[in-house]
Design a protein around this motif. Sequence first.
Motif, mmCIF file in Angstrom:
data_model
loop_
_atom_site.group_PDB
_atom_site.id
_atom_site.type_symbol
_atom_site.label_atom_id
_atom_site.label_comp_id
_atom_site.label_asym_id
_atom_site.label_seq_id
_atom_site.Cartn_x
_atom_site.Cartn_y
_atom_site.Cartn_z
ATOM 1 N N VAL A 14 0.455 -10.235 -3.034
ATOM 2 C CA VAL A 14 1.440 -9.600 -2.150
ATOM 3 C C VAL A 14 2.126 -8.458 -2.882
ATOM 4 O O VAL A 14 2.303 -7.358 -2.333
ATOM 5 C CB VAL A 14 2.467 -10.648 -1.648
ATOM 6 N N GLU A 15 2.512 -8.642 -4.124
ATOM 7 C CA GLU A 15 3.156 -7.582 -4.891
ATOM 8 C C GLU A 15 2.198 -6.399 -5.094
ATOM 9 O O GLU A 15 2.592 -5.239 -4.997
ATOM 10 C CB GLU A 15 3.600 -8.107 -6.261
ATOM 11 N N LEU A 16 0.953 -6.690 -5.355
ATOM 12 C CA LEU A 16 -0.047 -5.645 -5.533
ATOM 13 C C LEU A 16 -0.246 -4.842 -4.242
ATOM 14 O O LEU A 16 -0.305 -3.614 -4.262
ATOM 15 C CB LEU A 16 -1.371 -6.271 -5.979
ATOM 16 N N LEU A 17 -0.309 -5.534 -3.110
ATOM 17 C CA LEU A 17 -0.466 -4.851 -1.825
ATOM 18 C C LEU A 17 0.751 -3.991 -1.493
ATOM 19 O O LEU A 17 0.617 -2.873 -0.978
ATOM 20 C CB LEU A 17 -0.749 -5.854 -0.716
ATOM 21 N N THR A 23 2.687 3.426 -2.842
ATOM 22 C CA THR A 23 2.008 4.547 -3.495
ATOM 23 C C THR A 23 1.272 5.401 -2.467
ATOM 24 O O THR A 23 1.328 6.634 -2.508
ATOM 25 C CB THR A 23 1.017 4.025 -4.552
ATOM 26 N N THR A 24 0.607 4.775 -1.522
ATOM 27 C CA THR A 24 -0.100 5.498 -0.462
ATOM 28 C C THR A 24 0.865 6.307 0.387
ATOM 29 O O THR A 24 0.580 7.459 0.734
ATOM 30 C CB THR A 24 -0.897 4.510 0.414
ATOM 31 N N ILE A 25 2.005 5.747 0.713
ATOM 32 C CA ILE A 25 3.013 6.465 1.511
ATOM 33 C C ILE A 25 3.523 7.685 0.761
ATOM 34 O O ILE A 25 3.617 8.787 1.319
ATOM 35 C CB ILE A 25 4.168 5.514 1.910
ATOM 36 N N VAL A 26 3.814 7.528 -0.513
ATOM 37 C CA VAL A 26 4.320 8.649 -1.314
ATOM 38 C C VAL A 26 3.256 9.745 -1.427
ATOM 39 O O VAL A 26 3.550 10.934 -1.257
ATOM 40 C CB VAL A 26 4.783 8.164 -2.705
#
Length: 180
Positions: A14-17, A23-26
């Motif tokens: 869950v933390e990895l996701l 990161t994808t949003i940024v």
Amino acid sequence: MILNLNNIDGLTLVELLVSLLLTTIVITIVFFIYLTSSKAYLKWESESSFTDCARLVTRSLNNTITNGIKVIEAESSSLAVLERNLRSSKFETDNLGRLYKNRDAIIPAGFTVSDLEFKFVIKSDSSAVDIRNIDQLDTDGDFKINTDELSVIDGIQYSFILENKKQRGRFDGLVMMRNF
């Protein structure tokens, strides 16, 4: 040696996701900012180049006419002026829309000039100004414009349409000759 699984430091799935999502949003935001600014720059550059080309044509016409001492050849879409330095400058267009000054193209590739038209400013003795077409300069009715008929020209009114693939604009000017 026995491993105690409760004390292992690491990331859960869950933390990895969540970190991948953030990161994808940024990265997506940064990409869209870059893309938007690139489009704005390209649009500005295109508009700037169009304006620069129009400015080049009008400045060339204005400088030549202002420095002119007399018109030596005139038609509705071409003009030759004798300048103070006793050099003649002739403006004309070809059938592809390129504008020439003394047979040298003065506009960059990708731009065309159409509807180039010259009208002629005549001052009368009463200080009135009259703007005439080329056919109105022929005062003796011989269907030719001679040097005496050209000698009464005190200024030039011009207009042209400049265009490229994305833009089109009409430009007009009125320039008086110094005649000295």
